[in-house]
Write an enzyme that holds these catalytic residues in place. Structure first.
Site, PDB file in Angstrom:
ATOM      1  N   HIS A  31      -0.021  11.820 -24.882  1.00  0.00           N
ATOM      2  CA  HIS A  31       1.093  12.256 -24.029  1.00  0.00           C
ATOM      3  C   HIS A  31       1.935  11.066 -23.594  1.00  0.00           C
ATOM      4  CE1 HIS A  31      -2.007  11.079 -21.169  1.00  0.00           C
ATOM      5  NE2 HIS A  31      -1.043  10.919 -20.282  1.00  0.00           N
ATOM      6  N   TYR A  32       1.279   9.915 -23.376  1.00  0.00           N
ATOM      7  CA  TYR A  32       2.005   8.697 -23.015  1.00  0.00           C
ATOM      8  C   TYR A  32       2.875   8.241 -24.188  1.00  0.00           C
ATOM      9  CZ  TYR A  32       2.802   3.724 -22.150  1.00  0.00           C
ATOM     10  OH  TYR A  32       3.382   2.489 -22.002  1.00  0.00           O
ATOM     11  N   SER A  33       2.288   8.258 -25.379  1.00  0.00           N
ATOM     12  CA  SER A  33       3.037   7.873 -26.580  1.00  0.00           C
ATOM     13  C   SER A  33       4.258   8.764 -26.776  1.00  0.00           C
ATOM     14  CB  SER A  33       2.140   7.958 -27.816  1.00  0.00           C
ATOM     15  OG  SER A  33       0.993   7.156 -27.660  1.00  0.00           O
ATOM     16  N   ILE A  66      -4.194   8.926 -25.382  1.00  0.00           N
ATOM     17  CA  ILE A  66      -2.940   8.667 -24.670  1.00  0.00           C
ATOM     18  C   ILE A  66      -1.742   9.238 -25.431  1.00  0.00           C
ATOM     19  CG2 ILE A  66      -3.734   6.637 -23.388  1.00  0.00           C
ATOM     20  CD1 ILE A  66      -2.112   5.022 -25.670  1.00  0.00           C
ATOM     21  N   LYS A  69       6.983   7.826 -24.206  1.00  0.00           N
ATOM     22  CA  LYS A  69       7.640   6.577 -24.596  1.00  0.00           C
ATOM     23  C   LYS A  69       8.550   6.802 -25.809  1.00  0.00           C
ATOM     24  CE  LYS A  69       7.135   2.986 -22.971  1.00  0.00           C
ATOM     25  NZ  LYS A  69       8.007   2.453 -21.866  1.00  0.00           N
TER      26      LYS A  69
END
Lengths: 214, 214
Positions: free
Chosen positions: A128-130, A126, A133
């Site tokens: 790309h999510y981190s 994840i 954010k």
């Protein structure tokens, strides 16, 4: 205070609205994307607004006008693609920060995720999510607003017990969504967490005490 | 000047290295991801470095050390998912900016895309790409580096003719990749484009003249 809860229909956002309305000290204004989501919050006595985070800053600002604080608890969720991660978790968050400035809402509480402030902590599935954010958090930190950024660990649906650890760099851990919501509501009344960003997992301290020590 | 070209194996990056080496005024150091991409640039007499933009800032900084300018011409490309758009076009670019600061390289030329500085211009199919490019550009603009951000219009493989229009806000248009490369190389020698970000399409002015007027 009137608290605009962006992403009110999410699993954390919903509990934030419920707790604010139940406590009765502040009032919540629930921001949701779909018309059928409105009645749940109207039944709680909360104000509501229909806003798509993929829309304009002005749309968000007009919902924010007259509020005293914003809680950003929205997220694209695990079921959509990484394009939505950019458009909601990154751009939607940043637009909400800009909308807060436009609407003159100074207090901003962001729900982030544990460890995203350190690239070496980003877990590979994840990443790309981190990243999304993280860059939203940095934007908020540089915004001039009275921000608080909560970075909870792995979210569970367990009942909350009101006991946490809060700190700049915590080892990975878990926390019930209910205790994240409890911490958000407590943070609204706690001046010592203004201009602070911190990791958050279940622990041994009462929420208010833990926040005061930050 | 020694010019570090990040994304040298890309369609624009390759022409930037070729032009720098052919002109002979500066020297290029080609940054590529795969070992089999090295020999092409070694044959041009360019220095080379093997760096994965998904790696650390330190990896990029160590390739950048001793260079006088960086050209960021990397991109995740159309064949990968939006997760790579975040990790390369956004985070990879930002890591390269931070690496430039770490390595003491003050001059930074970024290849962006037309119109990404205005959210209302983002075309719906590639909104997430526009957002990623935009936030990387903003990071560079706030970095304190001597930046130039080129935002070319639709890229073609036509032969360049060295004629462009450059301006803060241009209508959509097209430009051969070769003329983007020509503009990058010209920008390295043009002090008037430092701290400037501009759209770029094919036009009527010689590149040097167009840049001087910015």
């Amino acid at each position: 205070m009137k608290v605009l809860v962006v992403g009110a229909n999410g699993q954390i956002g919903k509990q934030v609205v419920e707790k604010i309305q139940k406590e009765g000290k502040h009032t919540a204004k629930a921001v949701v994307r779909k018309e059928e989501q409105l009645s749940y919050f109207q039944d709680l006595g909360a104000e509501t607004a229909l806003v798509d985070l993929e829309g304009s800053i002005e749309d968000i600002a007009s919902a924010a006008k007259g509020s005293d604080a914003i809680v950003f608890a929205a997220g694209s969720g695990g079921h959509t693609g990484a394009d939505k991660t950019i458009l909601i978790d990154l751009d939607g968050a940043i637009k909400t920060v800009e909308a807060a400035k436009q609407a003159g809402v100074n207090r901003f509480v962001m729900v982030s995720a544990i460890g995203v402030h350190r690239r070496e902590n980003w877990s590979s599935e994840i990443q790309h999510y981190s990243a999304a954010k993280h860059y939203a958090d940095v934007w908020l930190e540089n915004s001039g607003l009275d921000y608080t950024i909560l970075r909870p660990g792995g979210l569970t649906n367990d009942e909350g017990n009101g006991k946490i650890v809060a700190g700049i760099d915590l080892d990975r851990g878990y926390i019930p969504r209910e205790d994240v919501a409890n911490t958000i509501v407590a943070a609204l009344d706690e001046k010592s967490v203004i201009q602070k960003s911190f990791d958050l997992v279940s622990g041994e301290s009462d929420i208010k005490e833990a926040l005061k020590k930050l």
